[in-house]
Design a protein around this motif. Structure first.
Motif, mmCIF file in Angstrom:
data_model
loop_
_atom_site.group_PDB
_atom_site.id
_atom_site.type_symbol
_atom_site.label_atom_id
_atom_site.label_comp_id
_atom_site.label_asym_id
_atom_site.label_seq_id
_atom_site.Cartn_x
_atom_site.Cartn_y
_atom_site.Cartn_z
ATOM 1 N N ALA A 285 0.864 4.173 -2.849
ATOM 2 C CA ALA A 285 0.673 5.591 -2.528
ATOM 3 C C ALA A 285 1.814 6.440 -3.072
ATOM 4 O O ALA A 285 1.608 7.590 -3.475
ATOM 5 N N LEU A 286 3.021 5.868 -3.102
ATOM 6 C CA LEU A 286 4.191 6.605 -3.588
ATOM 7 C C LEU A 286 4.359 6.509 -5.103
ATOM 8 O O LEU A 286 5.261 7.120 -5.673
ATOM 9 N N LEU B 295 0.820 -1.207 0.000
ATOM 10 C CA LEU B 295 0.000 0.000 0.000
ATOM 11 C C LEU B 295 0.860 1.265 0.000
ATOM 12 O O LEU B 295 0.537 2.255 -0.671
ATOM 13 N N LEU B 296 1.975 1.247 0.725
ATOM 14 C CA LEU B 296 2.881 2.393 0.734
ATOM 15 C C LEU B 296 3.460 2.613 -0.667
ATOM 16 O O LEU B 296 3.507 3.746 -1.155
#
Length: 135
Positions: free
Chosen positions: A70-71, A66-67
């Motif tokens: 998002a990035l 998920l990180l």
């Protein structure tokens, strides 16, 4: 085999263990001759634990995914052409399996798999080394 003579008996096999969640790490157990003139052989275990080496638990796989999403980092995501190519390879195999009279063993999601998987490696005298197996 040098050390499997009757005097010393058959020795345990070397064991490479790859641990996944919740205790990520890897260990290798092998037989070591103690230094000196005597013939004493004992198992020795080399162990790497992610949490012990870095002082913290690794992030959950979905947390990392998920990180990255998002990035905007797409390196862990599958492209559509990869998915299409995988299905082009797998579709004929699945169609062939569905026409067979003998069905593949089924097992409940989250279980350790079908008993036939254990039987398959047991035929060679091997076994899974599990920390614990659910009842």
């Amino acid at each position: 085999v040098l050390f499997n003579t009757p005097k010393f008996g058959p020795m345990p096999p070397n064991i490479l263990t790859i641990r996944i969640q919740p205790n990520e790490g890897i260990s290798l157990q092998f037989q070591v001759k103690e230094p000196g003139l005597g013939m004493k052989i004992d198992p020795y275990k080399m162990n790497f634990s992610y949490s012990q080496a870095f002082g913290q638990e690794p992030p959950d796989a979905y947390e990392r995914l998920l990180l990255d999403a998002a990035l905007g980092d797409s390196t862990l995501f599958t492209r559509d052409d990869e998915v299409e190519t995988a299905w082009a390879f797998l579709d004929p195999i699945l169609q062939g399996c569905s026409s067979q009279t003998k069905k593949l063993p089924a097992y409940p999601a989250g279980s350790w798999g079908p008993r036939e998987a254990d039987d398959l490696i047991a035929a060679d005298g091997r076994a899974w080394h599990l920390v614990k197996r659910p009842k």
